[in-house]
Design a protein around this motif. Sequence first.
Motif, PDB file in Angstrom:
ATOM      1  N   GLY A  73       0.803  -1.211   0.000  1.00 17.11           N
ATOM      2  CA  GLY A  73       0.000   0.000   0.000  1.00 17.11           C
ATOM      3  C   GLY A  73       0.839   1.265   0.000  1.00 17.11           C
ATOM      4  O   GLY A  73       2.047   1.248  -0.261  1.00 17.11           O
ATOM      5  N   ALA A  74       0.184   2.377   0.302  1.00 19.21           N
ATOM      6  CA  ALA A  74       0.836   3.689   0.267  1.00 19.21           C
ATOM      7  C   ALA A  74       0.662   4.397   1.599  1.00 19.21           C
ATOM      8  O   ALA A  74      -0.447   4.812   1.955  1.00 19.21           O
ATOM      9  N   LEU A  75       1.743   4.492   2.337  1.00 18.94           N
ATOM     10  CA  LEU A  75       1.833   5.325   3.530  1.00 18.94           C
ATOM     11  C   LEU A  75       3.148   6.083   3.414  1.00 18.94           C
ATOM     12  O   LEU A  75       4.039   5.693   2.663  1.00 18.94           O
ATOM     13  N   GLY A  76       3.273   7.140   4.181  1.00 21.12           N
ATOM     14  CA  GLY A  76       4.550   7.832   4.130  1.00 21.12           C
ATOM     15  C   GLY A  76       4.517   9.162   4.819  1.00 21.12           C
ATOM     16  O   GLY A  76       3.529   9.539   5.462  1.00 21.12           O
ATOM     17  N   ARG A  77       5.602   9.867   4.690  1.00 20.36           N
ATOM     18  CA  ARG A  77       5.740  11.198   5.251  1.00 20.36           C
ATOM     19  C   ARG A  77       6.039  12.175   4.121  1.00 20.36           C
ATOM     20  O   ARG A  77       6.712  11.837   3.150  1.00 20.36           O
ATOM     21  N   GLY A  78       5.506  13.367   4.239  1.00 21.65           N
ATOM     22  CA  GLY A  78       5.714  14.354   3.190  1.00 21.65           C
ATOM     23  C   GLY A  78       5.002  14.019   1.901  1.00 21.65           C
ATOM     24  O   GLY A  78       5.406  14.483   0.829  1.00 21.65           O
ATOM     25  N   CYS A  79       3.935  13.221   1.978  1.00 16.28           N
ATOM     26  CA  CYS A  79       3.250  12.781   0.753  1.00 16.28           C
ATOM     27  C   CYS A  79       1.744  12.943   0.863  1.00 16.28           C
ATOM     28  O   CYS A  79       0.997  12.236   0.202  1.00 16.28           O
TER      29      CYS A  79
END
Length: 280
Positions: A73-79
């Motif tokens: 999946g898609a997790l993150g910081r600055g996104c």
Amino acid sequence: MKIAFSPCPNDTFVFHAWVHGLIPNAPKLDVTYADIDITNHLAANKQGPEVLKISYAALPWVLDDYALVPCGGALGRGCGPLVLTRSGLSKTPDPALLSGRKVAVPSERSTAYLLFRLWAAKHVPGGVGEIVVLPFHEIMPAVRDGHVDAGLVIHEARFTYPNYGLSMLTDLGSWWESDTSLPIPLGAIIAHRSLQIEEIAKWTRASVQYAWAHPEASQSYILAHAQEMVPDVVQQHIQLYVNEFTANLGEDGYAAVTTLLSRAAEEGLTPDINLDKLLL
């Protein structure tokens, strides 16, 4: 095995190897490329394929039938998602500008929209006005052309919105990170509970690892499906959304998801759920 995910570069990068039969012992995939709003509703209406990419915000409606796959999946910081307006609408960013205004969003069950609602409840006096759901690639032109007053954008729009003469009103990811100290949970991979979820996770993780080991192998496939065809933008997109959480949610990833869904349930924005269902 039937699977549905978006044509965005992060998804095609992640699943390239599996789609092209490069993962040993993994079943052949029958792929549907669909906007996140479509996959969210397919899963909720029990009409979806065995494996789907959906918004984390849509999980409360599907957990009886689908399990969360802890990778891909898609997790993150600055996104995080951005709220955009036409340049010149205001000299300084002011959330009050959205009071009673028409705002375009990519899906009513997207994480972007859920973050927007949590943020707007604290920052927009009296609330926004009409919400219009549009495919994400139509949102910036709609703002530019004055069909809506503001737009909530995701994906590579983070890099291209100045090309449309737009300005950023707020970065919802920055707000979320400063408020929680957690990554931003955007898109989830789910699989029907009738399947062996551990196997789905193994094949998905292998596809991610292959993509990192052979980044050039997927380039033509990614560009064939990307909304933004500029290779530099595509590469920025992949680097931002494919990261350590794509390989494994881990403690911070699960904490981000449970925090988001707990806050949303407390505000009455999503159904309350048994958070143990998120774990394998």
